[in-house]
Design an enzyme around this catalytic site. Structure first.
Site, mmCIF file in Angstrom:
data_model
loop_
_atom_site.group_PDB
_atom_site.id
_atom_site.type_symbol
_atom_site.label_atom_id
_atom_site.label_comp_id
_atom_site.label_asym_id
_atom_site.label_seq_id
_atom_site.Cartn_x
_atom_site.Cartn_y
_atom_site.Cartn_z
ATOM 1 N N ASP A 24 0.864 -1.174 0.000
ATOM 2 C CA ASP A 24 0.000 0.000 0.000
ATOM 3 C C ASP A 24 0.909 1.235 0.000
ATOM 4 O OD1 ASP A 24 -2.417 1.521 0.322
ATOM 5 O OD2 ASP A 24 -1.885 1.759 2.426
ATOM 6 N N ASP A 26 -0.159 4.981 1.089
ATOM 7 C CA ASP A 26 -0.370 5.936 2.174
ATOM 8 C C ASP A 26 -0.096 5.305 3.534
ATOM 9 O OD1 ASP A 26 -1.250 7.896 0.331
ATOM 10 O OD2 ASP A 26 -3.241 7.006 0.320
#
Length: 263
Positions: A24, A26
């Protein structure tokens, strides 16, 4: 080959055994989750002021840590807005993602958050975590394919501005996910698409996620290793990641590197 072997020996054993890694963005690669949370707080607090819940106990401001992790983190923008507003009993129409920024619909609140986030993104920029960069470079040295997978439509820009886009073989962002009709996390579709592009089966692929919805997606997708990232280190946050599907939890991705002997 010697370089690849040496690089793999620098990884913790559970990670060195996989054939590919999907991360991922963020809160995992870049310090952008904090900026997302701050933008959501401004938008949600404005909505709560304009449309106070009937139950006074639900009128408190958005918590940029607890509420963000529980309702918003890792989800597509409209899903996150809906999840939080429903939890507070805010009765506004759904609207669409094309709604102008405001507080009259769920779509308008999501657009207001987007406005606040883009203002910050176009400013000083968002940095990559040093420990994440170290891990990415080690994985590349070990010839382990890497993909970034994010519900954010800004993932490519964030990674580019942080100077780390070239460390990835593939990127599946929120815009592509929407074009492909991929459901949001905790459905594993986004991660499965990234693994497909890396040409590795899910059970030989590691997922690295900081969101509860993300680690749950990794578990649902049958991924071989699900690593939770607990940047907040709040009360029970690591346990929550484990309960939702993480096989292990770290506070920084540098913990996935084996310390090298000094001298």
């Amino acid at each position: 080959m010697r370089r690849s072997g040496a690089a793999r020996s620098s990884l913790v054993p559970r990670l060195s055994a996989v054939r590919a890694v999907v991360l991922d963005t963020d809160g995992v690669i870049t310090d952008s989750a904090r900026v997302h949370a701050a933008a959501w707080k401004r938008a949600f607090d404005a909505c709560l002021r304009d449309h106070p819940p009937a139950d006074r106990r639900q009128r408190g401001p958005f918590d940029a840590q607890a509420d963000y992790l529980r309702y918003v983190d890792g989800r597509p923008r409209l899903d996150g807005a809906t999840s939080f507003l429903v939890s507070r009993g805010v009765a506004v129409p759904a609207g669409t993602r094309a709604d102008a920024p405001g507080t009259g619909t769920v779509g308008a609140v999501a657009s207001l958050k987007e406005q606040f986030y883009v203002e910050r993104l176009r400013g000083p920029g968002i940095a990559a975590y040093p420990g994440s960069v170290r891990l990415l470079r080690t994985l590349r040295s070990a010839s382990i394919p890497l993909a970034a997978a994010s519900a954010s439509h800004h993932a490519r820009e964030v990674l580019t501005r942080a100077g780390v886009l070239d460390l990835f073989d593939e990127l599946v962002d929120g815009a592509e996910a929407a074009d492909l009709g991929l459901p949001g996390k905790p459905d594993p579709a986004l991660f499965l698409e990234a693994a497909r592009r890396l040409k590795t089966p899910a059970d030989r692929t590691a997922i690295v996620e900081d969101a509860l919805a993300g680690v749950e997606a990794g578990r649902r997708g049958g991924f071989g290793l699900v690593i939770g990232v607990d940047r907040t280190a709040g009360p029970g946050t690591a346990e929550d990641l484990l309960r939702h599907g993480a096989d292990m939890v770290v506070r920084d991705l540098a913990e996935l590197l084996v310390p090298q002997p000094k001298g």
